[in-house]
Motif scaffolding. Sequence first.
Motif, PDB file in Angstrom:
ATOM      1  N   LEU A 338       0.828  -1.206   0.000  1.00 57.65           N
ATOM      2  CA  LEU A 338       0.000   0.000   0.000  1.00 57.65           C
ATOM      3  C   LEU A 338       0.863   1.256   0.000  1.00 57.65           C
ATOM      4  CD1 LEU A 338      -2.414  -1.148   2.849  1.00 57.65           C
ATOM      5  CD2 LEU A 338      -2.916  -1.235   0.398  1.00 57.65           C
ATOM      6  N   ASP A 339       0.306   2.336  -0.529  1.00 55.91           N
ATOM      7  CA  ASP A 339       0.936   3.639  -0.375  1.00 55.91           C
ATOM      8  C   ASP A 339       0.728   4.144   1.044  1.00 55.91           C
ATOM      9  OD1 ASP A 339       1.792   3.706  -3.006  1.00 55.91           O
ATOM     10  OD2 ASP A 339      -0.060   4.682  -3.711  1.00 55.91           O
ATOM     11  N   GLY A 340       1.600   5.068   1.466  1.00 62.56           N
ATOM     12  CA  GLY A 340       1.460   5.610   2.815  1.00 62.56           C
ATOM     13  C   GLY A 340       0.165   6.363   3.017  1.00 62.56           C
ATOM     14  N   THR A 341      -0.320   7.006   1.961  1.00 59.99           N
ATOM     15  CA  THR A 341      -1.604   7.701   1.996  1.00 59.99           C
ATOM     16  C   THR A 341      -2.347   7.397   0.704  1.00 59.99           C
ATOM     17  OG1 THR A 341      -0.765   9.516   3.351  1.00 59.99           O
ATOM     18  CG2 THR A 341      -2.772   9.936   2.089  1.00 59.99           C
ATOM     19  N   THR A 342      -3.587   6.958   0.817  1.00 62.86           N
ATOM     20  CA  THR A 342      -4.407   6.684  -0.363  1.00 62.86           C
ATOM     21  C   THR A 342      -5.446   7.785  -0.497  1.00 62.86           C
ATOM     22  OG1 THR A 342      -5.870   5.296   0.984  1.00 62.86           O
ATOM     23  CG2 THR A 342      -4.112   4.190  -0.217  1.00 62.86           C
ATOM     24  N   THR A 343      -5.497   8.390  -1.676  1.00 61.59           N
ATOM     25  CA  THR A 343      -6.488   9.450  -1.908  1.00 61.59           C
ATOM     26  C   THR A 343      -7.867   8.879  -2.171  1.00 61.59           C
ATOM     27  OG1 THR A 343      -5.882   9.457  -4.251  1.00 61.59           O
ATOM     28  CG2 THR A 343      -4.734  11.020  -2.797  1.00 61.59           C
ATOM     29  N   ALA A 344      -7.910   7.617  -2.550  1.00 61.05           N
ATOM     30  CA  ALA A 344      -9.176   6.921  -2.759  1.00 61.05           C
ATOM     31  C   ALA A 344      -8.996   5.476  -2.320  1.00 61.05           C
ATOM     32  CB  ALA A 344      -9.603   6.985  -4.229  1.00 61.05           C
ATOM     33  N   PRO A 345     -10.054   4.789  -1.878  1.00 61.17           N
ATOM     34  CA  PRO A 345      -9.932   3.391  -1.461  1.00 61.17           C
ATOM     35  C   PRO A 345      -9.341   2.522  -2.570  1.00 61.17           C
ATOM     36  CG  PRO A 345     -12.060   4.276  -0.817  1.00 61.17           C
ATOM     37  CD  PRO A 345     -11.431   5.301  -1.716  1.00 61.17           C
ATOM     38  N   VAL A 346      -8.504   1.547  -2.191  1.00 60.61           N
ATOM     39  CA  VAL A 346      -7.835   0.682  -3.162  1.00 60.61           C
ATOM     40  C   VAL A 346      -8.132  -0.788  -2.850  1.00 60.61           C
ATOM     41  CG1 VAL A 346      -5.977   2.340  -3.546  1.00 60.61           C
ATOM     42  CG2 VAL A 346      -5.718   0.570  -1.789  1.00 60.61           C
ATOM     43  N   GLY A 395      -1.448   7.939  10.510  1.00 59.92           N
ATOM     44  CA  GLY A 395      -0.563   6.844  10.898  1.00 59.92           C
ATOM     45  C   GLY A 395      -1.212   5.486  10.871  1.00 59.92           C
ATOM     46  N   ASP A 396      -2.473   5.412  10.372  1.00 58.33           N
ATOM     47  CA  ASP A 396      -3.219   4.150  10.423  1.00 58.33           C
ATOM     48  C   ASP A 396      -3.720   3.729   9.038  1.00 58.33           C
ATOM     49  OD1 ASP A 396      -2.904   4.041  13.155  1.00 58.33           O
ATOM     50  OD2 ASP A 396      -4.840   4.966  13.590  1.00 58.33           O
ATOM     51  N   MET A 397      -4.175   2.475   8.972  1.00 52.03           N
ATOM     52  CA  MET A 397      -4.951   1.950   7.852  1.00 52.03           C
ATOM     53  C   MET A 397      -6.297   1.495   8.393  1.00 52.03           C
ATOM     54  SD  MET A 397      -3.295  -1.875   7.145  1.00 52.03           S
ATOM     55  CE  MET A 397      -4.599  -2.366   6.016  1.00 52.03           C
ATOM     56  N   ASN A 398      -7.224   1.198   7.496  1.00 50.90           N
ATOM     57  CA  ASN A 398      -8.545   0.760   7.942  1.00 50.90           C
ATOM     58  C   ASN A 398      -8.739  -0.736   7.697  1.00 50.90           C
ATOM     59  OD1 ASN A 398      -8.720   0.818   5.142  1.00 50.90           O
ATOM     60  ND2 ASN A 398     -10.861   1.430   5.133  1.00 50.90           N
ATOM     61  N   GLN A 399      -9.867  -1.244   8.191  1.00 50.39           N
ATOM     62  CA  GLN A 399     -10.265  -2.633   7.971  1.00 50.39           C
ATOM     63  C   GLN A 399     -10.723  -2.788   6.512  1.00 50.39           C
ATOM     64  OE1 GLN A 399     -11.113  -6.552   9.397  1.00 50.39           O
ATOM     65  NE2 GLN A 399     -10.723  -4.920  10.826  1.00 50.39           N
ATOM     66  N   PRO A 400     -10.233  -3.807   5.785  1.00 50.67           N
ATOM     67  CA  PRO A 400     -10.692  -3.986   4.401  1.00 50.67           C
ATOM     68  C   PRO A 400     -12.148  -4.426   4.340  1.00 50.67           C
ATOM     69  CG  PRO A 400      -8.800  -5.396   4.923  1.00 50.67           C
ATOM     70  CD  PRO A 400      -9.269  -4.811   6.194  1.00 50.67           C
ATOM     71  N   THR A 401     -12.692  -4.357   3.161  1.00 49.66           N
ATOM     72  CA  THR A 401     -13.983  -4.977   2.865  1.00 49.66           C
ATOM     73  C   THR A 401     -13.712  -6.328   2.218  1.00 49.66           C
ATOM     74  OG1 THR A 401     -15.111  -2.864   2.569  1.00 49.66           O
ATOM     75  CG2 THR A 401     -16.108  -4.781   1.513  1.00 49.66           C
ATOM     76  N   GLN A 422      -7.830   1.969   2.884  1.00 47.46           N
ATOM     77  CA  GLN A 422      -7.311   3.325   2.924  1.00 47.46           C
ATOM     78  C   GLN A 422      -6.171   3.420   3.935  1.00 47.46           C
ATOM     79  OE1 GLN A 422     -11.483   5.085   3.485  1.00 47.46           O
ATOM     80  NE2 GLN A 422     -10.437   6.729   2.348  1.00 47.46           N
ATOM     81  N   THR A 423      -5.220   4.297   3.652  1.00 43.61           N
ATOM     82  CA  THR A 423      -4.148   4.612   4.597  1.00 43.61           C
ATOM     83  C   THR A 423      -4.049   6.121   4.737  1.00 43.61           C
ATOM     84  OG1 THR A 423      -2.526   4.565   2.798  1.00 43.61           O
ATOM     85  CG2 THR A 423      -2.794   2.535   4.072  1.00 43.61           C
ATOM     86  N   ASN A 424      -3.479   6.555   5.872  1.00 41.62           N
ATOM     87  CA  ASN A 424      -3.402   7.993   6.149  1.00 41.62           C
ATOM     88  C   ASN A 424      -2.069   8.304   6.819  1.00 41.62           C
ATOM     89  OD1 ASN A 424      -3.753  10.680   6.800  1.00 41.62           O
ATOM     90  ND2 ASN A 424      -5.539  10.368   8.119  1.00 41.62           N
ATOM     91  N   GLY A 425      -1.113   8.725   6.020  1.00 43.41           N
ATOM     92  CA  GLY A 425       0.157   9.174   6.573  1.00 43.41           C
ATOM     93  C   GLY A 425       0.947   8.100   7.305  1.00 43.41           C
ATOM     94  N   VAL A 426       0.911   6.876   6.827  1.00 44.65           N
ATOM     95  CA  VAL A 426       1.695   5.814   7.450  1.00 44.65           C
ATOM     96  C   VAL A 426       3.135   5.896   6.920  1.00 44.65           C
ATOM     97  CG1 VAL A 426       1.926   3.338   7.822  1.00 44.65           C
ATOM     98  CG2 VAL A 426      -0.351   4.353   7.594  1.00 44.65           C
ATOM     99  N   PRO A 427       4.131   5.994   7.783  1.00 40.16           N
ATOM    100  CA  PRO A 427       5.522   6.087   7.306  1.00 40.16           C
ATOM    101  C   PRO A 427       5.919   4.832   6.522  1.00 40.16           C
ATOM    102  CG  PRO A 427       5.353   6.714   9.617  1.00 40.16           C
ATOM    103  CD  PRO A 427       4.040   6.116   9.242  1.00 40.16           C
ATOM    104  N   ALA A 428       6.782   5.013   5.521  1.00 40.74           N
ATOM    105  CA  ALA A 428       7.267   3.873   4.757  1.00 40.74           C
ATOM    106  C   ALA A 428       7.942   2.871   5.682  1.00 40.74           C
ATOM    107  CB  ALA A 428       8.237   4.340   3.677  1.00 40.74           C
ATOM    108  N   GLY A 429       7.655   1.609   5.490  1.00 40.13           N
ATOM    109  CA  GLY A 429       8.209   0.558   6.324  1.00 40.13           C
ATOM    110  C   GLY A 429       7.456  -0.736   6.116  1.00 40.13           C
ATOM    111  N   ILE A 430       7.824  -1.764   6.868  1.00 38.66           N
ATOM    112  CA  ILE A 430       7.167  -3.070   6.797  1.00 38.66           C
ATOM    113  C   ILE A 430       6.608  -3.376   8.184  1.00 38.66           C
ATOM    114  CG2 ILE A 430       7.435  -5.526   6.300  1.00 38.66           C
ATOM    115  CD1 ILE A 430       9.783  -4.762   4.475  1.00 38.66           C
TER     116      ILE A 430
END
Length: 639
Positions: A338-346, A395-401, A422-430
Amino acid sequence: MARPEPERGQVLVLFAILLVVLLAFAGISIDIGRQVAERRHVQNAADAAALAACRSLIGGESDGAAAQTARSVAGINLQGSPAAATAIIADDTSRAYEDGRAGDPAYLSSGIIISGTSVRVAVSSTVTTTLARVVGINQLGTGARARCQLQGGPAVPIVARRYLNAPGPGGDFADNLATAASSGTGQVDPTDVLGYNGRTPASETQPGGEFDLYGPGAKASNSSDFRGFIALDVRNFQDSASRIYYNGVTSGTTVSTLKTRQGDYLLSGYPGPMFPPVVNPSDPNDQVAVMSGNDSSMVVGNFGDTYEVGRRVLLAIYNGTVMEIPDFSITPPAAFVLDGTTTAPVDGPSFTISRNASFNSTVTLHLHGDLDAAGSGHPEYDILPDPPASPPASGDMNQPTWSTDVFIPDTNGTRVDTSAIQTNGVPAGIYTVWLEGHSGNPYFQTRRVPVPVRIGAAMRDFSLRNSTTTGVAAALGDAISLPIYVSTTTNSSKWNSGNAVSLSWDANSFTDCSLNPKAIGVGQINLSASSTVPSASGSGALSNLSISTVGLNAGCYRFNVRATGTNGDNQPVTHLQPITFSVATSSSSGSYVDIIGFAVFKITWLDSNTIRGEAVTRAYADPNAQELRRAQQPRLVPW
């Protein structure tokens, strides 16, 4: 009175009679000796003929051609009879049988019968007597019988994993039974366990890609300790009490005894019974117990004494998932990317949920974050809060559908797609999240597997894949030692850093194997090295995990090892590895794999820890299929 003269004539008559009897016995003894010598002679010829016919079948010849080969070999070996006898192998139109048993192969007395992978050769012979003729015995009959059976898969207790990163496509999906060029296309056939979904089946001219038949890379998708080693003698997992045992194995046979027994089969061949052809719905006798843990010295060592690189071997195949009774299983995706921030659900990755035939509950899906990250001093590594929120906080992601949820899985696996992530400002990492399934009445089970989440351009990584993650304490209070290896790759995603990886275990994760919280004493779980730099040499950098089972009841337990570090791109990397161990339990657990077919593999690599190979046939339902004969082994068996 004069004495009568002795009756000299009577003594001579008695002597003559006794002499004839003695000569008759001597003659019979000599002729019986000739008969015994002839029996040995024709037995050697029958054995050679039966083995020759089996080798002809392995070479792809027809039954008729194999029978002709047997006659030729027998004829050569019957020459030079020690009794100057005449031996006969009746032709197919005049086979001879014991009186009253005409047509029954078990009572063949002269002739050749080939049925499937079984060859019977019977030779009759007549010895013309010499000295025994004085008592009217002109002939002595003898003969020999030999039966050869092709060892029809599997001859060794190793099962090959068909699919990597199922259900496909994407996520490095591969079908090991397809050609190397087509193995990553399409997906698992949803209706036919032998299907190829557009891929090209492997063959001698177009083999499959090289992969681990046994070893660290052969781990099941949902069981990191299972490396392709099975217990041929323990089958049938239709329900919790249906186990069938063979060759002296019982429900009380210890794991160590089972492993030794299975290892012996690598040297001597498995006595059977062999597996039946694969059917749909599956036959419970195509379900076979898995041997947890690593036993490389026995498996690879014995294998190396019997096979070498370039040799063909016939193996059973499973789909890559270990099952339980009664249970469902999760085949997780390779990772969320995932990208660190998604502008739309993926959309996210896909995975499968499978079940045993006796399991009929619905499964509800959840995704959980790294619940114990705060306890390790890094609460920011928990990127999926509980409860999750949509849209997610910084700094978080959400629950998928889920594409399907609250459902009874298919026995061959139900594919589940993820979306609306969706993600919101999650720093790059694993990071790591937990994919979890819950079942309801009547089987209240929970299955939980870790899944990496790669955020942004995070690629540099380490692995715990070479570690041994399952242990056994034979008795209450015994200690367990497991090697934990921290390794890095040698390609573009290598760790590329001298930074150490911290190792610990999450105290709050200690449960039984049904994920019910349990307690263990302070200091009973330890790692010999609490930090180590990932290594690309050997299996990796070693830290020994020791477990004291003092105070624990008999049963199965689980906890998580945590590995955290900063890679060469200054990004955080966290991996969680479940560890399971049993204390004072017998071998009749509910873990098993479904045998979904049989195929021939060419051995390409063999060392002290790994057996690698490539498929040179497609998958077949019948272990005795003509196309698999090249890798079968001829064995003389009791008539």
